[in-house]
Design an enzyme around this catalytic site. Structure first.
Site, PDB file in Angstrom:
ATOM      1  N   GLU A   8      -7.182  32.362  -9.072  1.00 23.26           N
ATOM      2  CA  GLU A   8      -7.816  31.469  -8.080  1.00 23.26           C
ATOM      3  C   GLU A   8      -9.330  31.697  -8.031  1.00 23.26           C
ATOM      4  OE1 GLU A   8      -6.107  29.087  -7.056  1.00 23.26           O
ATOM      5  OE2 GLU A   8      -4.176  29.932  -7.634  1.00 23.26           O
TER       6      GLU A   8
ATOM      7  N   GLY B  68      -0.084   2.804   7.499  1.00 19.16           N
ATOM      8  CA  GLY B  68      -0.149   2.018   8.732  1.00 19.16           C
ATOM      9  C   GLY B  68       0.411   0.611   8.614  1.00 19.16           C
ATOM     10  N   LYS B  69       1.280   0.376   7.632  1.00 20.76           N
ATOM     11  CA  LYS B  69       1.818  -0.984   7.453  1.00 20.76           C
ATOM     12  C   LYS B  69       2.711  -1.369   8.641  1.00 20.76           C
ATOM     13  CE  LYS B  69       3.443   0.092   3.341  1.00 20.76           C
ATOM     14  NZ  LYS B  69       2.856   1.444   3.172  1.00 20.76           N
TER      15      LYS B  69
ATOM     16  N   ASP C 284      -1.968  23.530 -14.261  1.00 21.21           N
ATOM     17  CA  ASP C 284      -3.412  23.316 -14.491  1.00 21.21           C
ATOM     18  C   ASP C 284      -3.624  22.636 -15.843  1.00 21.21           C
ATOM     19  OD1 ASP C 284      -3.955  24.688 -12.178  1.00 21.21           O
ATOM     20  OD2 ASP C 284      -4.286  26.601 -13.199  1.00 21.21           O
TER      21      ASP C 284
ATOM     22  N   GLY D 140       0.815  -1.211   0.000  1.00 26.26           N
ATOM     23  CA  GLY D 140       0.000   0.000   0.000  1.00 26.26           C
ATOM     24  C   GLY D 140       0.843   1.252   0.000  1.00 26.26           C
TER      25      GLY D 140
ATOM     26  N   HIS E 174     -10.894  29.574 -10.736  1.00 19.81           N
ATOM     27  CA  HIS E 174     -11.021  28.159 -10.309  1.00 19.81           C
ATOM     28  C   HIS E 174     -12.197  28.003  -9.337  1.00 19.81           C
ATOM     29  CE1 HIS E 174      -7.371  26.619 -12.071  1.00 19.81           C
ATOM     30  NE2 HIS E 174      -6.542  27.330 -11.309  1.00 19.81           N
TER      31      HIS E 174
ATOM     32  N   PRO F 231       2.584   4.921   1.038  1.00 14.84           N
ATOM     33  CA  PRO F 231       3.290   5.300   2.265  1.00 14.84           C
ATOM     34  C   PRO F 231       2.345   5.878   3.325  1.00 14.84           C
ATOM     35  CG  PRO F 231       4.309   6.320   0.327  1.00 14.84           C
ATOM     36  CD  PRO F 231       3.069   5.652  -0.139  1.00 14.84           C
ATOM     37  N   GLY F 232       2.686   5.591   4.566  1.00 12.74           N
ATOM     38  CA  GLY F 232       1.960   6.212   5.684  1.00 12.74           C
ATOM     39  C   GLY F 232       0.568   5.689   5.928  1.00 12.74           C
TER      40      GLY F 232
HETATM   41  P1  ATP Z   1       5.806   3.633   4.928  1.00 12.67           P
HETATM   42  O1  ATP Z   1       5.315   2.847   3.772  1.00 12.67           O
HETATM   43  O2  ATP Z   1       6.196   5.036   4.538  1.00 12.67           O
HETATM   44  O3  ATP Z   1       6.856   2.946   5.753  1.00 12.67           O
HETATM   45  P2  ATP Z   1       3.687   2.833   6.711  1.00 12.67           P
HETATM   46  O4  ATP Z   1       2.552   2.395   5.872  1.00 12.67           O
HETATM   47  O5  ATP Z   1       4.548   1.774   7.315  1.00 12.67           O
HETATM   48  O6  ATP Z   1       4.561   3.894   5.911  1.00 12.67           O
HETATM   49  P3  ATP Z   1       3.324   3.692   9.391  1.00 12.67           P
HETATM   50  O7  ATP Z   1       4.797   3.847   9.664  1.00 12.67           O
HETATM   51  O8  ATP Z   1       2.664   2.495   9.954  1.00 12.67           O
HETATM   52  O9  ATP Z   1       3.080   3.780   7.831  1.00 12.67           O
HETATM   53  O10 ATP Z   1       2.529   4.984   9.868  1.00 12.67           O
HETATM   54  C1  ATP Z   1       3.211   6.202  10.183  1.00 12.67           C
HETATM   55  C2  ATP Z   1       2.435   6.938  11.251  1.00 12.67           C
HETATM   56  O11 ATP Z   1       1.181   7.369  10.713  1.00 12.67           O
HETATM   57  C3  ATP Z   1       2.081   6.065  12.434  1.00 12.67           C
HETATM   58  O12 ATP Z   1       3.046   6.138  13.423  1.00 12.67           O
HETATM   59  C4  ATP Z   1       0.743   6.647  12.900  1.00 12.67           C
HETATM   60  O13 ATP Z   1       0.969   7.741  13.746  1.00 12.67           O
HETATM   61  C5  ATP Z   1       0.124   7.173  11.634  1.00 12.67           C
HETATM   62  N1  ATP Z   1      -0.823   6.210  11.024  1.00 12.67           N
HETATM   63  C6  ATP Z   1      -0.741   5.692   9.771  1.00 12.67           C
HETATM   64  N2  ATP Z   1      -1.784   4.893   9.514  1.00 12.67           N
HETATM   65  C7  ATP Z   1      -2.546   4.881  10.621  1.00 12.67           C
HETATM   66  C8  ATP Z   1      -3.759   4.227  10.981  1.00 12.67           C
HETATM   67  N3  ATP Z   1      -4.394   3.429  10.119  1.00 12.67           N
HETATM   68  N4  ATP Z   1      -4.259   4.440  12.219  1.00 12.67           N
HETATM   69  C9  ATP Z   1      -3.626   5.263  13.074  1.00 12.67           C
HETATM   70  N5  ATP Z   1      -2.482   5.902  12.801  1.00 12.67           N
HETATM   71  C10 ATP Z   1      -1.940   5.733  11.589  1.00 12.67           C
END
Ligand code: ATP
Length: 495
Positions: A336, A113-114, A410, A108, A339, A110-111
C-alpha cells in the site's frame, strides 16, 4: 392474518375428515379430490384460485416527496418537469390536439434517484402514485403476468378516482425485466404476452379519459428494451439520470444531513470532493453511517472523522476481524505504501488515506480523492494511473525481494487501462479498429505499455526508497495514515 385463516380452514378440514372416518363414511373420494386440488394449487403457484395482486406501493407519505427533496440531477429534473407540464395543462394540450404523453423512461445506474424522481413527478402533477417492479410480473404460467398488468392499470384508475385525483403515475422499476426484447426469453410466450399487454394498456391511454395515466419506467439497461416499447407514442421521453457531479453530491449530502447535528469541522464541500463516483444512495448511506458511528461513541454531534470513516465503510465495506500474520501485514504495508507514494508523486494531493485494515475483500487499500470530476483522460493521466496500480507489487519487489498474489487485481486494472490506451488510438499501433485487431497484436501492445511503465515506476520507487521505507514503517505502526500525514512524511524526508 391470511396464514391464520389458512391454518384454521386446514384444521377444520382435517377434523371433518377424521370425524367422517369415525362415523363410517367412505372418505377415499374426499381425500382424492383434496389431493388433486392441492396439487393443482401448488403447480400453479397459487394462481389458479386467485391471481396474486401486484404489490403496489401507494401511500400518502411517499407522495409527499417533491423535486426539492432530490439533490443534483438538475438536467433530469428539468426534462422531467417539461414533460409533466403536459399533464398539468391537460385541457390546453387537448385544445391544441396534442396527444397525451404516455410514458417517460428514466435511465441510469442504481441508486441515482429514479424512484424519487417518479414520486416527485406524482406530487408535481398531483397524481396518485403506484409502483411495481418488472420482476413482479414475471411468471412461468402464460397469462398471469398480462393479468397483473391489467390489474395494475385498473387499480390505478380506480384508486385515483377514489382519491379525487385526475391522474395517476404508474412507476415500473426494472422495466427491462418486463419489457426486454421479445422472443429472447426462456418462457418467452408468457413474457411476450406480458409485454404485449403493457403495450396494449399504454395504447389505450387517451386524452378523453377521466383519469390520465402516465407510465414512468426505470432501467439501468435501456439497450435491453424491446423496440416496440421505445417507439414514439409509448415511452416517448427518455431522461438520463446520471451519477451526481461534485455540486450534485454536495446538494444530496446537504439534504441528507439537514436533520442531523453536525460538528463545526464538517465541510460538506470537502466530503463531496471525497466521494467521487458515489451514487445518491451511497451518499445517503454515508450520512447515515456517520450518524451511527457518532451515536456509538456517545457523541452529541457528527464530526468530520465520523464522515471519513463512514465513507470508507460505504466504499470498502465493514472492517473485518481478519488478522494477517506479522509477515503478511508487513507485506500489505509495503504494497500500500508503494501505491500511495507513487500516487502522491504523480498526482500530488490525490491520496485521501492509506490503510492496512481489512475491509470486505481488501487486506489494505489507498483511498483517492479528486479535485474535479473528469470526463476525458489524456495519455499521461492513464499512464500515471497504470504506474500507481503497478507500484504495489514493485514496492514488494524492492523492499521484500519478491511479489505476491495480492497484486492480481492491480494488474487486471492496469491492463484494462492499457487496453483503453490501445483502443483510443494512443498506443504505438496508432488508430486501430478494435474488431479487426488480432489478439496477439493487442497482447503485444498492452505488454509493451505495461513493461515500459513498470520500468519507470521501479526507477521512481528506487530513487525514493527511504521515503518508501518510512511510509511502510509508519503504516505498520499506525494502521492508517491520512493524506496529510502521508504528505508530511514525504516532504520531511525530501527536505
Ligand atoms: P434503483 O435503480 O436501484 O432502483 P434508484 O435510481 O431508483 O435505484 P432511488 O430508489 O430513487 O434510486 O434512491 C435510493 C435512495 O437513495 C433514496 O431513497 C435516497 O435516500 C437516496 N438518493 C438517491 N438519489 C438521490 C438524490 N438525487 N437526492 C437525494 N437522495 C437520493
Amino acid at each position: 392474518m391470511i396464514m391464520k385463516h389458512k391454518e384454521v380452514i386446514i384444521g377444520i378440514g382435517v377434523g371433518l375428515i377424521g370425524y367422517m372416518a369415525i362415523i363410517g363414511i367412505d372418505i377415499l373420494p374426499f381425500v382424492f379430490f383434496i389431493s388433486f386440488a392441492t396439487a393443482l394449487y401448488f403447480i400453479s403457484g397459487g394462481q389458479l384460485i386467485k391471481v396474486k395482486s401486484v404489490s403496489i406501493g401507494e401511500n400518502k407519505k411517499e407522495n409527499s416527496i417533491s423535486f426539492d427533496d432530490i439533490g443534483g440531477q438538475e438536467v433530469a429534473k428539468k426534462e422531467l418537469c417539461e414533460a409533466l407540464d403536459f399533464i398539468r395543462c391537460s385541457d390546453k394540450i387537448k385544445a391544441m390536439g396534442i396527444r397525451p404523453l404516455k410514458g417517460i423512461l428514466l435511465c441510469g445506474p442504481p441508486g441515482t434517484g429514479k424512484t424519487l424522481l417518479a414520486k416527485a413527478a406524482a406530487q408535481y402533477t398531483n397524481s396518485a402514485f403506484f409502483s411495481a417492479s418488472g420482476s413482479e410480473f414475471v411468471e412461468m404460467y402464460v397469462g398471469v403476468g398480462a393479468k397483473r398488468v391489467r390489474q395494475l392499470f385498473n387499480q390505478a384508475r380506480q384508486t385515483a378516482k377514489k382519491l379525487n385525483k385526475r391522474s395517476a403515475v404508474i412507476f415500473i422499476d426494472e422495466i427491462e425485466v418486463l419489457g426486454g426484447k421479445r422472443g429472447q426469453n426462456h418462457s418467452h410466450q408468457e413474457h411476450d404476452q406480458t409485454l404485449n399487454e403493457l403495450l396494449v394498456q399504454m395504447d389505450g391511454i387517451s386524452s378523453d379519459e377521466d383519469i390520465k395515466i402516465l407510465v414512468i419506467g426505470a432501467t439501468n439497461r435501456s439497450d435491453m428494451l424491446d423496440s416496440a416499447l421505445m417507439r414514439p407514442g409509448r415511452f416517448d421521453r427518455v431522461v438520463k439520470v446520471d451519477l451526481p457531479d461534485k455540486k450534485g453530491r454536495a446538494h444530496i449530502l446537504r439534504l441528507h444531513t439537514r436533520n442531523k447535528p453536525l460538528a463545526k469541522d464538517v465541510d460538506i464541500e470537502y466530503i463531496a470532493k471525497d466521494t467521487f463516483g458515489f451514487s445518491g444512495a451511497q451518499l445517503e448511506s454515508v450520512a447515515n453511517e456517520a450518524a451511527i458511528l457518532a451515536m456509538r461513541e456517545n457523541s452529541k454531534v457528527i464530526t468530520s472523522v465520523h464522515f471519513k470513516n463512514a465513507i470508507e465503510k460505504v466504499m470498502m465495506g465493514e472492517k473485518l476481524d481478519r488478522f494477517p500474520s506479522a509477515d503478511e501485514k508487513k507485506r500489505i504495508a509495503v504494497h500500500e505504501s508503494g501505491h500511495a507514494l507513487v500516487g502522491e508523486l504523480i498526482f500530488p494531493n490525490s491520496v485521501a488515506s492509506v490503510n492496512v485494515a481489512s475491509r470486505s475483500n481488501a487486506l489494505g487499500y489507498v483511498r483517492n480523492t479528486q479535485d474535479d470530476d473528469m470526463f476525458l483522460y489524456t495519455l499521461d493521466y492513464l499512464k500515471g494511473k497504470i504506474s500507481v496500480s503497478l507500484a504495489g507489487a514493485i514496492a514488494e519487489d524492492i523492499l521484500l525481494g519478491s511479489r505476491s498474489t495480492g497484486a492480481s487485481s492491480d494488474f487486471q486494472h492496469a491492463s484494462d487501462l492499457a487496453r483503453h490506451i490501445v483502443f483510443s488510438g494512443m498506443s504505438e499501433l496508432g488508430i486501430i479498429s478494435p474488431e479487426e485487431l488480432p489478439k496477439n497484436k493487442l497482447h503485444e501492445a498492452i505488454s509493451s505499455i505495461l513493461s515500459n511503465i513498470e520500468k519507470n515506476t521501479m526507477e521512481m520507487l528506487k530513487n525514493n526508497i527511504d521515503i518508501l521505507k518510512l511510509i511502510a514503517d509508519e503504516l505498520l505502526d499506525k494502521e492508517t495514515l491520512s493524506g496529510d500525514e502521508l504528505r508530511a512524511l514525504i516532504s520531511k524526508k525530501a527536505a
